[in-house]
Design a protein around this motif. Structure first.
Motif, PDB file in Angstrom:
ATOM      1  N   THR A 471       1.801  -6.997  -9.904  1.00  0.00           N
ATOM      2  CA  THR A 471       2.118  -6.132 -11.038  1.00  0.00           C
ATOM      3  C   THR A 471       1.035  -5.085 -11.205  1.00  0.00           C
ATOM      4  OG1 THR A 471       0.995  -7.659 -12.531  1.00  0.00           O
ATOM      5  CG2 THR A 471       3.369  -7.970 -12.216  1.00  0.00           C
ATOM      6  N   ARG A 472       1.422  -3.968 -11.757  1.00  0.00           N
ATOM      7  CA  ARG A 472       0.548  -2.815 -12.000  1.00  0.00           C
ATOM      8  C   ARG A 472      -0.248  -2.445 -10.750  1.00  0.00           C
ATOM      9  NH1 ARG A 472      -4.020  -1.026 -15.682  1.00  0.00           N
ATOM     10  NH2 ARG A 472      -3.487   1.162 -15.903  1.00  0.00           N
ATOM     11  N   ARG A 473       0.478  -1.913  -9.812  1.00  0.00           N
ATOM     12  CA  ARG A 473      -0.103  -1.485  -8.538  1.00  0.00           C
ATOM     13  C   ARG A 473      -0.488  -0.012  -8.650  1.00  0.00           C
ATOM     14  NH1 ARG A 473       5.369  -3.370  -6.004  1.00  0.00           N
ATOM     15  NH2 ARG A 473       5.862  -2.499  -8.048  1.00  0.00           N
ATOM     16  N   THR A 552       7.213   4.216  -3.038  1.00  0.00           N
ATOM     17  CA  THR A 552       8.299   3.412  -3.611  1.00  0.00           C
ATOM     18  C   THR A 552       7.812   2.058  -4.098  1.00  0.00           C
ATOM     19  OG1 THR A 552       8.881   2.465  -1.451  1.00  0.00           O
ATOM     20  CG2 THR A 552       9.966   4.525  -2.080  1.00  0.00           C
ATOM     21  N   GLN A 553       6.588   1.664  -3.707  1.00  0.00           N
ATOM     22  CA  GLN A 553       6.109   0.311  -4.016  1.00  0.00           C
ATOM     23  C   GLN A 553       4.980   0.282  -5.038  1.00  0.00           C
ATOM     24  OE1 GLN A 553       6.009  -2.584  -0.743  1.00  0.00           O
ATOM     25  NE2 GLN A 553       6.046  -0.822   0.650  1.00  0.00           N
ATOM     26  N   ILE A 554       4.615   1.418  -5.590  1.00  0.00           N
ATOM     27  CA  ILE A 554       3.497   1.434  -6.535  1.00  0.00           C
ATOM     28  C   ILE A 554       4.000   1.830  -7.921  1.00  0.00           C
ATOM     29  CG2 ILE A 554       1.773   1.830  -4.760  1.00  0.00           C
ATOM     30  CD1 ILE A 554       2.698   4.730  -6.957  1.00  0.00           C
ATOM     31  N   ASP A 555       3.145   1.612  -8.915  1.00  0.00           N
ATOM     32  CA  ASP A 555       3.512   1.919 -10.293  1.00  0.00           C
ATOM     33  C   ASP A 555       2.824   3.175 -10.813  1.00  0.00           C
ATOM     34  OD1 ASP A 555       5.055  -0.582 -10.778  1.00  0.00           O
ATOM     35  OD2 ASP A 555       3.097  -1.495 -10.384  1.00  0.00           O
ATOM     36  N   GLU A 556       1.607   3.424 -10.343  1.00  0.00           N
ATOM     37  CA  GLU A 556       0.833   4.554 -10.852  1.00  0.00           C
ATOM     38  C   GLU A 556       0.028   5.175  -9.718  1.00  0.00           C
ATOM     39  OE1 GLU A 556      -1.607   3.444 -14.213  1.00  0.00           O
ATOM     40  OE2 GLU A 556      -0.177   1.892 -14.835  1.00  0.00           O
ATOM     41  N   LYS A 573       6.764   8.170 -11.267  1.00  0.00           N
ATOM     42  CA  LYS A 573       5.609   7.293 -11.406  1.00  0.00           C
ATOM     43  C   LYS A 573       4.625   7.887 -12.422  1.00  0.00           C
ATOM     44  CE  LYS A 573       7.238   4.855  -7.954  1.00  0.00           C
ATOM     45  NZ  LYS A 573       7.822   3.503  -8.150  1.00  0.00           N
ATOM     46  N   ARG A 574       3.862   7.020 -13.053  1.00  0.00           N
ATOM     47  CA  ARG A 574       2.808   7.484 -13.961  1.00  0.00           C
ATOM     48  C   ARG A 574       1.656   8.041 -13.131  1.00  0.00           C
ATOM     49  NH1 ARG A 574      -1.811   4.902 -16.895  1.00  0.00           N
ATOM     50  NH2 ARG A 574      -2.102   6.093 -18.826  1.00  0.00           N
TER      51      ARG A 574
END
Length: 667
Positions: A471-473, A552-556, A573-574
């Motif tokens: 989570t949170r990558r 495609t696999q990260i959050d920020e 994404k952020r």
């Protein structure tokens, strides 16, 4: 099985004009020599002087007759200047400019309901697009020229003896009478006579000349946008010019002295009424019939028939290239390996003159009345006007540092996009996209989906990213530490190690993914972080990884100024910025740096994308060798394999690596 219909011809133009032959082939016709049988077709070019051969044979052999003409949006330059057409009119009934008997277009205008809501909405939006982008039948004109002071009467000249004028029974006397009527009906106004594009280029004479000029009559024999002229005109007078049709689209009710296709529908003041045209149409209905339903359009990049919107994409790209380049360029400080590619992109109208000395380049530019271009990172502070060149944002499939040629470049007359110390054209464009037209929003969203679907980024290099769980990558993109964007826009954090340390400090529990810059990985540029330091701050180091599959696999994304921040925004994404990249400061990113306070506009994501990927860069198609729209480059990048470099290129790349601390020598 070949289902093409035989189309016989007796005009050498059909043999010589490859583009015309290709469009006819795609439309289902096989151009053939010989004699037709009953049911075959004979092609003639409009009402050209040699049409009678084809007409006679068609009648004698009981074959059909197909009249071929250029469509109403043709090309940048006229055909006599060498440009092939982007569309054709194939009419089985007559000629659109001859009202003596109905043609296919007139039959549409008379009998088609023309009430489809989607069709008319498309027509209205396309009219706005054509006006906003100054698109006309021919487009070899600048849009920066100042038009005459408003309040004039616009009188439109045509080429001497044109078939459309013969069909209207118009000659020199009729043109003189039209000018006299304009003077009589507007005694207190100045009159501007607009010469035809082919007359301006010296290909064909018109009906008016400098001898017709007086204190109140001016002959305008320089290329200028018709839309600029319409804006300042209080009345428009035409015999049968297509500019009369464009005047209707611009909101005028032109005085028409001939019998063109657009007369007789309640949208013009007709001095020679046409029997049988009694229907009242809207301009959207007229446009839908003449521009959407009647012609066939051609896409030169994909070699296929296409929609009008695709032709506008093409004309906008090619017209922009002509308008940028037709005066010619003097280029200073360009590396030898870049020069052939710059010549291909910017030297189509006039070959670029390359200089190494800035003072000499400036002198040559002034002497030859050419524009001056410099590579932006090599000339950051100039005391005189110059256009700064840099790689675009969908550049290639392979690194610039390995001498992979670019498919997109930016040419900025104000500054350069990565340097926030001064405004750039991109910054202005982003500010202007707060209100996009519906077609612009739709195009931007289509492009966003295409880019995401194809996994495209700037360089499109590296292996598919391995699966990343948790989570949170947070992705931390490394950068080249002596890159111009770092030197001008990085803020307090200027190194990859400092960036990694700051991100870990701010996010102690997140999964930190560090991706070194590919040029640094290849040891071609500065910015390497020792393994022990990356291990202290990053959970994983992603080397030789394709960013398109990684995003495609990260959050920020947390970055100094990396383009990966923009690419992450496209994927919703952020993005957190420590510097002042071009995409920061507009309300779309969380900014820990100091973006310029002048960035007060609040565009949405599609506005940012439209400015950055559609409006700002120049694109080059490596297949056709033509200026092209961004969508063509997306297709090419999606189709192509990574570039394979020759031994010479690989040797030069290694030499650059040895000189990484002296990037100015080879950049």
């Amino acid at each position: 099985m070949n289902t093409a219909r035989k189309l016989f011809y007796y005009n050498g133009g059909f043999l010589r004009q490859k583009r015309v032959r290709r469009i006819l082939s795609l439309a289902g016709y096989e151009l053939t020599l010989g004699l037709p049988d009953r049911g075959d077709m004979v092609a003639v070019w409009g009402q050209s002087p040699n049409q009678y051969r084809g007409q006679w044979i068609a009648k004698k052999r009981k074959a059909g007759l197909l009249r071929v003409e250029d469509a109403f949006l043709r090309s940048v330059q006229p055909g006599r200047a060498g440009d092939p057409p982007l569309g054709l009119i194939l009419d089985r009934s007559g000629c659109h400019f001859d009202a003596s008997y109905p043609c296919d277009l007139e039959n549409i205008l008379r009998h088609d309901p023309l009430k489809d809501t989607d069709l008319l909405c498309c027509a209205e939006q396309t009219i706005m697009r054509i006006r906003d982008n100054h698109i006309s039948k021919y487009n070899a004109f600048e849009t920066t020229q100042s038009p005459p002071a408003p309040g004039y009467v616009l009188v439109i000249d045509q080429t001497f003896g044109d078939a459309a004028l013969r069909a209207s029974g118009a000659g020199k006397a009729e043109f003189k009478a039209m000018l006299a009527a304009a003077r009589r009906e507007h005694p207190d106004a100045n009159i501007i006579i607009k010469s035809h594009a082919e007359t301006i280029l010296g290909h064909r004479r018109g009906y008016f000349s400098a001898a017709d000029a007086t204190d109140t009559i001016r002959l305008l024999a320089t290329p200028i946008s018709p839309w600029q002229l319409f804006d300042g005109a209080i009345a428009v007078y035409t015999m049968s010019s297509q500019m009369g049709f464009e005047a209707i689209l611009a909101g005028h009710t032109p005085h028409v002295f001939g019998q063109p296709f657009y007369a007789g529908w309640g949208l013009s003041k007709d001095r020679k009424p046409i029997t049988g045209r009694t229907r009242i149409l809207s301009r959207a209905q007229l446009f839908a019939a003449a521009m959407i339903l009647y012609p066939i359009w051609y896409d030169p990049y994909r070699d296929r028939l296409c929609a009008l919107e695709d032709v506008l994409d093409t004309l906008e790209a090619q017209s922009r290239a002509w308008r940028d380049d037709h005066r010619g360029w003097v280029a200073c400080g360009m590396r030898l390996w870049k020069r052939p590619h710059l010549q291909s992109i910017f030297g189509r109208s006039k070959r670029i003159i390359f200089q190494n000395n800035l003072a000499k380049a400036r002198h040559t530019s002034t002497r030859h009345q050419r524009n001056l271009m410099v590579w932006a990172s090599g000339h950051q502070d100039l005391a005189f006007p110059a256009t700064r060149i840099e790689d675009g944002f969908l550049r290639s499939r392979g690194l610039g540092a390995t001498l992979t040629p670019p498919l997109s470049l930016v040419a900025d007359r104000l500054g350069i996009y990565y340097d926030p110390r001064a405004p750039s054209q991109l910054e202005q464009m982003i500010g202007d996209t707060v209100t996009l037209r519906p077609d612009q929003k739709a195009r931007a969203e289509r492009l966003r989906q295409q880019v995401i679907g194809a996994g495209l980024t700037k360089y499109n290099a590296g292996q598919t990213a391995a699966e990343i769980t948790g989570t949170r990558r947070i992705l931390v993109p490394g950068q080249v530490e002596d890159d111009a964007s770092i030197l001008t826009a990085a803020g307090d954090i200027k190194t990859n190690l400092a960036l990694l340390t700051a991100v870990r400090r701010a996010n102690p529990d997140a999964i930190i993914l560090y991706k070194p810059h590919p040029d640094v990985e290849a040891r071609l540029r500065l910015g390497a972080v020792p393994d022990r330091d990356t291990a202290a701050s990053a959970d994983r180091v992603l080397t030789n990884t394709d960013p398109g599959t990684l995003l495609t696999q990260i959050d920020e994304v947390w970055t100094m100024t990396s383009l990966l921040g923009f690419e992450a925004l496209l994927r919703n994404k952020r993005v957190v910025t420590y510097g002042a990249p071009f995409y920061a400061g507009w309300g779309l990113t969380h900014d820990l740096g100091r973006p310029p306070t002048r960035r007060v506009a609040r565009p949405d994501l599609l506005g940012l994308l439209y400015a950055t990927l559609i409006a700002y860069p120049r694109y080059f198609d490596p297949v056709t060798r033509l200026p092209c729209p961004v969508e063509v480059v997306v297709d090419r990048l999606n189709e192509s394999a990574p570039a394979r470099h020759s031994p010479i290129n690989r040797a030069l790349s290694k030499l650059q690596g040895l000189c990484a601390s002296r990037a100015a020598f080879w950049r």
